[in-house]
Motif scaffolding. Structure first.
Motif, PDB file in Angstrom:
ATOM      1  N   ALA A  33     -50.591-144.638-100.926  1.00 38.62           N
ATOM      2  CA  ALA A  33     -50.752-143.889-102.430  1.00 38.62           C
ATOM      3  C   ALA A  33     -51.623-145.024-102.333  1.00 38.62           C
ATOM      4  CB  ALA A  33     -49.605-144.139-103.021  1.00 38.62           C
ATOM      5  N   TRP A  34     -52.127-146.354-102.616  1.00 41.32           N
ATOM      6  CA  TRP A  34     -52.727-146.703-102.840  1.00 41.32           C
ATOM      7  C   TRP A  34     -54.305-146.901-102.260  1.00 41.32           C
ATOM      8  CZ3 TRP A  34     -54.996-149.984-106.868  1.00 41.32           C
ATOM      9  CH2 TRP A  34     -56.016-150.878-105.774  1.00 41.32           C
ATOM     10  N   ARG A  35     -54.444-146.702-100.831  1.00 46.52           N
ATOM     11  CA  ARG A  35     -55.206-146.223-100.280  1.00 46.52           C
ATOM     12  C   ARG A  35     -55.754-144.523-100.735  1.00 46.52           C
ATOM     13  NH1 ARG A  35     -53.234-148.703 -95.859  1.00 46.52           N
ATOM     14  NH2 ARG A  35     -52.348-147.169 -95.319  1.00 46.52           N
ATOM     15  N   GLU A  36     -54.878-143.657-101.076  1.00 43.62           N
ATOM     16  CA  GLU A  36     -55.371-142.115-101.228  1.00 43.62           C
ATOM     17  C   GLU A  36     -56.434-142.798-103.070  1.00 43.62           C
ATOM     18  OE1 GLU A  36     -52.179-139.209-101.746  1.00 43.62           O
ATOM     19  OE2 GLU A  36     -51.980-139.795 -99.815  1.00 43.62           O
ATOM     20  N   LEU A  37     -55.417-143.336-104.235  1.00 47.32           N
ATOM     21  CA  LEU A  37     -55.904-143.462-105.280  1.00 47.32           C
ATOM     22  C   LEU A  37     -57.837-144.736-104.913  1.00 47.32           C
ATOM     23  CD1 LEU A  37     -56.614-144.307-108.944  1.00 47.32           C
ATOM     24  CD2 LEU A  37     -54.850-146.305-107.943  1.00 47.32           C
ATOM     25  N   VAL A  38     -57.709-145.326-104.254  1.00 46.40           N
ATOM     26  CA  VAL A  38     -58.915-146.441-103.706  1.00 46.40           C
ATOM     27  C   VAL A  38     -59.466-145.027-103.298  1.00 46.40           C
ATOM     28  CG1 VAL A  38     -60.592-147.756-102.774  1.00 46.40           C
ATOM     29  CG2 VAL A  38     -58.168-148.317-103.835  1.00 46.40           C
ATOM     30  N   ASP A  39     -59.686-144.013-103.020  1.00 48.49           N
ATOM     31  CA  ASP A  39     -60.023-143.357-101.664  1.00 48.49           C
ATOM     32  C   ASP A  39     -60.760-141.760-103.157  1.00 48.49           C
ATOM     33  OD1 ASP A  39     -60.105-144.512 -99.543  1.00 48.49           O
ATOM     34  OD2 ASP A  39     -59.137-142.938 -99.015  1.00 48.49           O
ATOM     35  N   ALA A  40     -59.858-141.628-104.064  1.00 44.06           N
ATOM     36  CA  ALA A  40     -59.767-140.616-104.628  1.00 44.06           C
ATOM     37  C   ALA A  40     -61.551-141.483-106.067  1.00 44.06           C
ATOM     38  CB  ALA A  40     -58.981-140.227-105.456  1.00 44.06           C
ATOM     39  N   VAL A  41     -60.993-142.469-106.553  1.00 36.15           N
ATOM     40  CA  VAL A  41     -62.134-143.411-106.685  1.00 36.15           C
ATOM     41  C   VAL A  41     -63.626-143.728-106.163  1.00 36.15           C
ATOM     42  CG1 VAL A  41     -62.725-145.805-107.926  1.00 36.15           C
ATOM     43  CG2 VAL A  41     -60.017-144.970-108.673  1.00 36.15           C
ATOM     44  N   ARG A  42     -63.345-143.633-104.473  1.00 31.95           N
ATOM     45  CA  ARG A  42     -64.567-143.883-104.234  1.00 31.95           C
ATOM     46  C   ARG A  42     -65.661-142.401-104.114  1.00 31.95           C
ATOM     47  NH1 ARG A  42     -65.405-145.519 -97.493  1.00 31.95           N
ATOM     48  NH2 ARG A  42     -67.661-145.349 -97.942  1.00 31.95           N
ATOM     49  N   ASP A  43     -64.484-141.203-104.358  1.00 35.32           N
ATOM     50  CA  ASP A  43     -65.197-139.430-103.998  1.00 35.32           C
ATOM     51  C   ASP A  43     -65.877-139.575-105.667  1.00 35.32           C
ATOM     52  OD1 ASP A  43     -64.756-139.517-101.288  1.00 35.32           O
ATOM     53  OD2 ASP A  43     -63.040-138.006-101.945  1.00 35.32           O
ATOM     54  N   PRO A  48     -70.542-146.379-102.273  1.00 37.78           N
ATOM     55  CA  PRO A  48     -71.091-146.208-100.664  1.00 37.78           C
ATOM     56  C   PRO A  48     -69.868-146.871 -99.378  1.00 37.78           C
ATOM     57  CG  PRO A  48     -72.002-147.713-101.769  1.00 37.78           C
ATOM     58  CD  PRO A  48     -71.385-147.053-102.363  1.00 37.78           C
ATOM     59  N   THR A  49     -69.343-148.111-100.153  1.00 38.71           N
ATOM     60  CA  THR A  49     -67.706-148.525 -99.300  1.00 38.71           C
ATOM     61  C   THR A  49     -67.287-147.903 -99.859  1.00 38.71           C
ATOM     62  OG1 THR A  49     -68.341-150.627-100.578  1.00 38.71           O
ATOM     63  CG2 THR A  49     -70.040-149.805 -98.710  1.00 38.71           C
ATOM     64  N   ARG A  50     -65.635-148.278 -99.862  1.00 41.01           N
ATOM     65  CA  ARG A  50     -63.611-148.830 -99.948  1.00 41.01           C
ATOM     66  C   ARG A  50     -64.044-149.639-100.872  1.00 41.01           C
ATOM     67  NH1 ARG A  50     -59.474-149.469 -98.870  1.00 41.01           N
ATOM     68  NH2 ARG A  50     -57.953-147.500 -99.177  1.00 41.01           N
ATOM     69  N   ALA A  51     -64.430-150.956-100.185  1.00 34.52           N
ATOM     70  CA  ALA A  51     -64.148-152.021-100.335  1.00 34.52           C
ATOM     71  C   ALA A  51     -65.093-152.007-101.815  1.00 34.52           C
ATOM     72  CB  ALA A  51     -64.482-153.003-100.136  1.00 34.52           C
ATOM     73  N   GLU A  52     -66.090-151.420-102.306  1.00 32.49           N
ATOM     74  CA  GLU A  52     -66.873-151.370-102.859  1.00 32.49           C
ATOM     75  C   GLU A  52     -65.653-150.402-104.897  1.00 32.49           C
ATOM     76  OE1 GLU A  52     -70.487-150.279-105.610  1.00 32.49           O
ATOM     77  OE2 GLU A  52     -70.616-150.399-103.267  1.00 32.49           O
TER      78      GLU A  52
END
Length: 163
Positions: A33-43, A48-52
């Motif tokens: 769920a955390w990864r999905e949240l970060v990926d949604a923010v990235r999109d 450019p990066t998941r870390a950012e």
């Protein structure tokens, strides 16, 4: 665009043969769920990066955590993935409510090299994905606590009453 999916309990290991203990299942779901949240923010923010995207997510949720109080803060933490909940809940409540512009400026001060314009982008990139994750009703309650101007940061129109 990444879509946030509801958390579903896994009932067996990836190979389908060995039951997974509840604690491991909960941790794995929470990590997903955390990864999905970060990926949604990235999109949303086109980072450019998941870390950012992860760094921006942490900063914005941390700032928000200091300004949401009471039941709304508890409910927000419950609705977020564990890592995001910890970021929100670990903040000491602010002694002064910030306007939306001051909130954005406070985020800019926390991100190296940020300007008010880039911080507004960052804030909106994070806050605009929250309604899909925590629900519109909770976002409405959170916005009711905050001064005018925050709705736009959450991706909502904010209509002013007719004068």
């Amino acid at each position: 665009m990444t879509t946030l999916t509801p958390q579903r309990p896994a009932t067996a290991s990836p190979d389908g043969l060995i039951p997974v203990p509840d604690r491991d299942r909960r941790t794995r779901r929470d990590d997903d769920a955390w990864r999905e949240l970060v990926d949604a923010v990235r999109d949303s923010g086109q980072y450019p990066t998941r870390a950012e995207a992860e760094g921006v997510t942490r900063v914005v949720l941390s700032a928000l955590g200091g300004h949401v109080v009471g039941e709304e803060r508890v409910d927000l933490a419950r609705a977020l993935p564990g890592e995001a909940a910890r970021v929100v809940a670990s903040q000491i409540p602010a002694t002064r409510t910030l306007t939306a512009a001051e909130f954005v400026d406070s985020v800019a001060a926390r991100i190296e090299g940020a300007t008010p314009a880039t911080a507004r982008w960052d804030v909106s990139s994070v806050l605009s994905v929250l309604p899909a994750l925590v629900g519109d009703a909770l976002v409405t309650r959170v916005l009711a606590q905050l001064p005018p101007g925050y709705a736009l940061l959450f991706g909502r129109a904010e209509l002013a009453p007719a004068a």
